[in-house]
Each structure stands twice: as C-alpha cells, then as structure tokens.
Design an enzyme around this catalytic site. Sequence first.
Site, short mmCIF file in Angstrom:
data_model
loop_
_atom_site.label_atom_id
_atom_site.label_comp_id
_atom_site.label_asym_id
_atom_site.label_seq_id
_atom_site.Cartn_x
_atom_site.Cartn_y
_atom_site.Cartn_z
CE LYS A 91 7.34 -7.95 -31.60
NZ LYS A 91 8.11 -9.13 -31.23
N1 PPE Z 1 11.87 -13.16 -33.59
C1 PPE Z 1 10.90 -13.12 -32.64
C2 PPE Z 1 10.06 -14.32 -32.44
C3 PPE Z 1 10.73 -11.97 -31.88
O1 PPE Z 1 9.79 -11.93 -30.94
C4 PPE Z 1 11.57 -10.86 -32.11
C5 PPE Z 1 11.43 -9.63 -31.28
C6 PPE Z 1 12.56 -10.95 -33.11
C7 PPE Z 1 12.66 -12.11 -33.83
C8 PPE Z 1 13.44 -9.79 -33.44
O2 PPE Z 1 12.71 -8.79 -34.10
P1 PPE Z 1 13.14 -7.26 -34.04
O3 PPE Z 1 12.81 -6.78 -32.68
O4 PPE Z 1 12.36 -6.62 -35.10
O5 PPE Z 1 14.59 -7.21 -34.32
N2 PPE Z 1 11.01 -9.83 -29.94
C9 PPE Z 1 10.47 -8.74 -29.17
C10 PPE Z 1 9.75 -9.25 -27.94
C11 PPE Z 1 10.52 -9.52 -26.71
C12 PPE Z 1 9.62 -9.82 -25.52
O6 PPE Z 1 10.01 -10.65 -24.69
O7 PPE Z 1 8.55 -9.25 -25.40
C13 PPE Z 1 11.49 -7.66 -28.93
O8 PPE Z 1 12.69 -7.88 -29.07
O9 PPE Z 1 11.07 -6.54 -28.63
#
Ligand code: PPE
Length: 304
Positions: free
Chosen positions: A158
Amino acid sequence: MKQADTIWMNGKLVPWDEAKVHVLTHTLHYGNGVFEGTRAYKTDKGLAIFRLRDHTRRLLNSAKITMIDSPYTVEELEDAQIGLLRANRFEGNVYIRPLIYLGYGVMGLYHRNCPVEVAIAAWEWGSYLGDEGLEKGIRVKISSFARNSVKSTMGKAKAVANYLNSQMAKFEALEAGYEEALLLDDEGFIAEGSGECFFIVRDGKIITPPHDNSLESITQATVIELAEKLGYTVEFRRITRDEVYVADEAFFTGTAAEVTPVREVDARVIGDGKRGPVTEHLQKAYFDVVYGRNPDFEHYLTYI
Ligand code: PPE
C-alpha cells in the site's frame, strides 16, 4: 474530515495543527512511502478498531517491499494507534491513517541514508462513497487508465506512489459524472477500484478477481470469510468487463468504502439497478461484524 486534537508523530502526540514536515521531505519529492487505512467503530462496548493486527502487519510488509526500515515493531505501532484513539475524544466512527515516510535530510533518489518517519492520524470519517451510495448503489466507469502493471510497480504494497494511478482514474470518473472508477489490468481483466476491491454476483455465486493486480484487501478477505460462513460459493477468478455488464449484482469492498453496491457500470444497469439481495445480505453481515454484533468475529476487534 473532522479535525481531532492530536496526531502521533515518531512516538509523541503533537497538536493537530503542529503535525508538520519540512518541504524537502523525501517522500514529497519521490513518492516512496507506505500507509494504511483502518477503521474503528462505535460498538455497544465502546470504540473498537477492526483488524488492527492485519492492517499493522500489512503496513510493515508494504515498508519491506519498498525498502523502508520501520523504526517501530507491529506491537509498538498497535500501541501507538490504541493510545492515539484513547487520547482523542471521538464521538463517532474513526478512520486511522498510519504513514511511514522518508523524511528530511537526503536529496536524490538513493534513500538508504534517509531518516524514516512515522505518523499516525485519526479522525471521524463517515461513509466514503456516500450514505446514499451504501443504500442505493453507485454509478461506475471503467477507467481509461490500466491499473499499475506488476511489471513495473508492486501492488501488494500500500505504497504512496501507487496512488497516482488511483487518483487519475478517480478524477477521470468523477469528471465524467460517475462516482467511482473500475480499473482493468494491463491484460484487460478487472483489477480493482481506485480504492476498493470488486465483486460480482452471478447465478448466486460470488466472484472476485485474484490478487495478481490488486491490493490484498482486508475487507475483501472478511467479506469472503462471511460469505462462505453464510453458505455462498465464492470464486477467485478473472472477470472481463462484459461479464460485469451482465452480472446480477456488483459491489465494492474496502476499509473506507465498506460494502458499497454498484448499480451501473458504463451506462449498463447492473441487475435491477439497485442494491441486490446478496450484496445487502453481505453488507448487513459486514456491519454486524465491525459493530461487534457477531460473536464469531470478536477476535477481529480491539476495544479501546
Ligand atoms: N484496493 C485499493 C487500491 C485500495 O486503496 C484499498 C483500500 C483496497 C483495495 C481495499 O483494501 P482494504 O482496505 O484492506 O479492504 N483503500 C483505502 C484508501 C482510501 C482512501 O481514499 O484513502 C481504504 O479503504 O482505507
């Protein structure tokens, strides 16, 4: 975003307005930094962080992938997040944003001697794609941007740098009047949303793409675990855009987005054009888990 009292920076709680960095902060220039997004919900037993251990582990894995040595261990970072939530008097649900970044002191790309800094902010944050989106579903556009290729970037991290791709896709979708972007991978299969993983439902089966071209999402894993417990069949396989158009239901998952139904993709109405029954079932089950109403999933909650 609602401002809180303090932000944790390198082991100290500093007043929100004083949590600042130098303009020659390495990450600002070259984009190597890693972060997390974690939610804490107001349960009947008080504020509880959802899957704190998994998010903190992923943060350190992201740092490992991008060659950043975290000065703090998983336990220390967990304690810092708990301490921050205790020190601020939050009234609603909270979003926690830990960030490991390269600080001030070195210029030029080679970052071995750069100081590593850690900050953790937390603030009250409501629904990511709108309360109406959670209930009625959102309109989505398949992006003209392919998701970062595994040939040149590292999507299991991330990483700050990965989000230029997400940001461009999101901007394009919103400017075109949609609410979220759905990105294909560089072979043309569905990868993920700008900040969410993606699912479709066809003939009662729940289908989501493998992690070749998406973050290893913690919400996606939770939803799959729940779906299997509820007796659904879950398939991890590639999806093409035309299969999305004819899906019975579609939805996004993410820490911020939670479980958000998708009601339209590229001007094709998905299913009945509203939150489908399977999506609604999983969304309700997810909220029961994060709000501490499902004893089988208590182990995912860290009470403050
Ligand atoms: N893909 C991406 C690219 C992504 O950024 C997230 C989370 C996910 C999948 C889902 O991952 P998880 O949170 O582990 O289920 N995106 C984060 C950032 C949002 C933002 O705008 O800042 C979040 O959901 O916290």
